[in-house]
Enzyme design. Structure first.
Site, PDB file in Angstrom:
ATOM      1  NE  ARG B 120      29.188  -8.665 -37.999  1.00 44.94           N
ATOM      2  CZ  ARG B 120      28.570  -9.555 -38.754  1.00 44.94           C
ATOM      3  NH1 ARG B 120      29.131  -9.957 -39.887  1.00 44.94           N
ATOM      4  NH2 ARG B 120      27.415 -10.059 -38.379  1.00 44.94           N
ATOM      5  CE  LYS B 142      38.872   9.847 -28.195  1.00 47.45           C
ATOM      6  NZ  LYS B 142      38.561  10.883 -27.183  1.00 47.45           N
ATOM      7  CD  GLU B 184      39.427  20.912 -29.916  1.00 49.38           C
ATOM      8  OE1 GLU B 184      40.367  20.413 -29.260  1.00 49.38           O
ATOM      9  OE2 GLU B 184      38.227  20.668 -29.671  1.00 49.38           O
ATOM     10  CE  LYS B 226      43.563  13.285 -32.077  1.00 50.71           C
ATOM     11  NZ  LYS B 226      42.304  13.930 -32.451  1.00 50.71           N
ATOM     12  CD  GLU B 236      40.226   9.513 -24.479  1.00 47.35           C
ATOM     13  OE1 GLU B 236      40.116   9.828 -25.668  1.00 47.35           O
ATOM     14  OE2 GLU B 236      39.496   9.943 -23.586  1.00 47.35           O
ATOM     15  NE  ARG B 240      42.767   9.604 -29.172  1.00 44.45           N
ATOM     16  CZ  ARG B 240      42.423   9.063 -30.313  1.00 44.45           C
ATOM     17  NH1 ARG B 240      42.852   7.872 -30.631  1.00 44.45           N
ATOM     18  NH2 ARG B 240      41.633   9.700 -31.157  1.00 44.45           N
ATOM     19  CG  ASN B 244      39.135  14.121 -23.937  1.00 43.51           C
ATOM     20  OD1 ASN B 244      38.603  14.400 -24.990  1.00 43.51           O
ATOM     21  ND2 ASN B 244      39.478  12.879 -23.620  1.00 43.51           N
ATOM     22  CG  HIS B 247      37.205  18.284 -25.074  1.00 40.88           C
ATOM     23  ND1 HIS B 247      38.304  19.106 -25.127  1.00 40.88           N
ATOM     24  CD2 HIS B 247      36.882  18.025 -26.375  1.00 40.88           C
ATOM     25  CE1 HIS B 247      38.659  19.314 -26.392  1.00 40.88           C
ATOM     26  NE2 HIS B 247      37.815  18.668 -27.171  1.00 40.88           N
ATOM     27  CG  HIS B 251      31.640  17.022 -24.124  1.00 39.73           C
ATOM     28  ND1 HIS B 251      32.184  15.768 -24.010  1.00 39.73           N
ATOM     29  CD2 HIS B 251      32.107  17.528 -25.295  1.00 39.73           C
ATOM     30  CE1 HIS B 251      32.974  15.543 -25.059  1.00 39.73           C
ATOM     31  NE2 HIS B 251      32.941  16.592 -25.851  1.00 39.73           N
ATOM     32  CG  HIS B 264      33.610  20.557 -30.152  1.00 40.51           C
ATOM     33  ND1 HIS B 264      33.221  19.894 -29.008  1.00 40.51           N
ATOM     34  CD2 HIS B 264      34.924  20.242 -30.343  1.00 40.51           C
ATOM     35  CE1 HIS B 264      34.252  19.203 -28.531  1.00 40.51           C
ATOM     36  NE2 HIS B 264      35.293  19.399 -29.327  1.00 40.51           N
TER      37      HIS B 264
END
Lengths: 362, 362
Positions: B120, B142, B184, B226, B236, B240, B244, B247, B251, B264
């Site tokens: 955990r 992330k 990026e 960032k 997010e 934030r 994307n 993206h 994706h 990517h």
């Protein structure tokens, strides 16, 4: 309906306890018209309660999907988790969806971890249907799956938005599982609350016979004790570890036998006795109090002796993999007296073996 | 050595940027004598840097284990995660252990999610060795793995305790991956910082040729942009999401081709062009600014057109599974102008298709 609140600031949530809650739309607050819901359950529980939960949610205007994972501790795995993710993706569930865990501790742990992980976290609601889940695992946000090399090794601290306990669900629970839940109930008395332990000594047979008013008091008391300790120590850096009385021994039993052969509560019952014996060896707990715990466990129709053929030395490698081990040092929860527990690293391997041997078949 | 701080109260952490940091013990603060460390890497990166990192940590007195997962986006899976858990358990790592992610974005995402989940949650340190990971994925917490039905669908928000960027590692990075990182980099200019975009227009060829001083300025600027947005909006729920840009389109390309066929950054480059074209269709971005982005992307030796045979209509089902979809409504990041981005749900399917078609082979 009784209510207990778990106080965690902006993540606080209510536990509702009462008969027939599953059929009442108000139980499912804050779900509302248009919300997407994924119910996670197993075939046995689904047969009894899925229709009621689904139709009540549909009354509210929710869009309801469900996914079933196989029944039992041995399915508390990454594979079951993947079944849930696949169902969520196939039905286009997004960040605003809610997972409902409908079942016992395994369902709650797996579904809760799925909720913590899906798209990095979506809402979830616990509907525990076993006594063990109602008094323990559904409250406090511990979620996890097992690994072949250790129990509950993979998971997250992730709180539900509410817990709904319908005491009528205990009527369909096998007797053996009622007893397993009572092991955790006895644990609360032993670690936190001598008065509650004494209440249990007087009412244990009513609980075994599912007397509804005894059960409701008992569940509320346990949830309150759990909520208090979780509010003090959400991520188990202090007090919360006391809830693990008997669990380091118990996990060794469960892992040794393979998950699912003994119920978790059965392993904890024997583990609690071994911890009590060790507390006595260290000069804290009286011999008489070890007997009182043993008697209460026996009256709850729980095992009071190690599994056939499992020797004291066989516990050790499993115990050293416990999450409470820090810097290579075994840490155990022991009893100063009935109603008062503490954490210690001051035990020798020989003392641990001697304590286990007292409850081992010769 | 340059430093950027990510400000998240008790979970704040430093990003250190400089040449040769991997060989300096002080880089690994707060690790100290006796700490157990599990390095997660892949065979390619391990060949270059594992010995240096290991021996530097051993100088500090740390106990160092490592586990390698196969190289590439297609191994960003629950199975790779399980490899890490098995290694941690076999080597008796506990709650006080630290995971070090040594590699690119895939390693950082999988190792970070493993750190979030093991018992955990244990500590972790990011050592990104690709430009893309250095300017983007290693900062901000992330973590995720992919699912056959969707990218990054399973994960957690979980912050490292530090990020160590050794710019010398870019010397062993394939040219194609340098370009993917530049996608990026260009994105930061487009969404947040017109002046930085203009700096990139002047220095893009130096970056492609790995000019060290241009690279260090560039990485620091991106990490600062960032860090600022992560400090404002860790999970997010607001700003934030602007990161994307491109993206959702990207994706769709990656999922359609199967993970790992396009990098990517390559998919994001084309996705960014499609988002820019859509911004123009909506009357915001000028035709000239779409060309400026296209020119910069081309100069970074990145693709500027959809994969062979992928039709605009084929993007849509993937896009609707995006994590940003809320209540069934597609949400996209678009540009008001160069240096200024926003989130919108006000686009029609036809406008999306028209924008994609501009960058599709006929």
């Amino acid at each position: 309906m009784l209510q207990v609140n778990v106080e965690l600031k902006e993540r606080s949530y209510p536990i509702s306890i009462g008969a027939g809650l599953l059929a009442e739309p108000v139980s499912y607050h804050p779900l509302k018209q248009g919300d997407k819901v994924m119910i996670v359950s197993n075939p046995t529980i689904a047969e009894h309660y899925l229709a009621t939960v689904t139709s009540t949610l549909e009354t509210l205007g929710c869009v309801v999907d469900f996914v079933l994972i196989p029944d039992g501790e041995k399915y508390k795995t990454l594979s079951s988790l993947d079944l849930i993710f696949t169902a969520l993706l196939e039905k286009n569930h997004n960040r605003d969806s809610t997972i409902i865990a409908l079942g016992g501790g395994v369902i709650g742990d797996v579904a809760g971890y799925a909720a913590a992980s899906y798209q990095r976290g979506i809402r979830f609601i616990q509907i525990p249907t076993t006594l063990l889940a109602q008094v323990d695992s559904s409250v406090g946000g511990k979620t996890a799956v097992n690994h072949p090399l250790g129990k509950n090794m993979i998971g997250a601290f992730y709180q539900p938005i509410s817990v709904i306990i319908d005491t009528e669900t205990l009527k369909t629970l096998p007797k053996r599982e009622v007893s397993a839940g009572l092991a955790e109930v006895i644990k609360y008395g032993a670690i936190f609350d001598l008065a509650f332990f004494e209440w249990l000594e007087q009412h244990i047979s009513e609980l075994v016979q599912l007397d509804q008013s005894a059960l409701e008091y008992c569940i509320q008391r346990c949830c309150q004790l759990k909520a208090d300790v979780v509010a003090r120590d959400e991520t188990e850096k202090g007090d919360r570890a006391l809830l693990n009385l008997g669990h380091t021994f118990g996990h060794a039993i469960e892992t040794h036998l393979g998950y699912g052969n003994w119920l978790h509560g059965e392993a904890v019952a024997v583990g609690m006795l071994e911890a009590a014996a060790l507390s006595h060896i260290l000069g804290d707990l009286s011999e008489q109090d070890v007997f009182r715990i043993e008697k209460l466990i026996a009256q709850a129709t729980l095992p009071t002796i190690s599994p056939d053929g499992m020797q004291p030395e066989e516990y050790l490698p499993y115990m050293w993999r416990d999450k409470k081990v820090l810097s290579g040092q075994l840490r155990l929860i022991l009893l100063k007296s009935l109603g008062s527990a503490y954490v210690t690293s001051q035990v020798t391997e020989q003392q641990v073996i001697d304590a286990i041997r007292r409850f081992t078949q010769q």
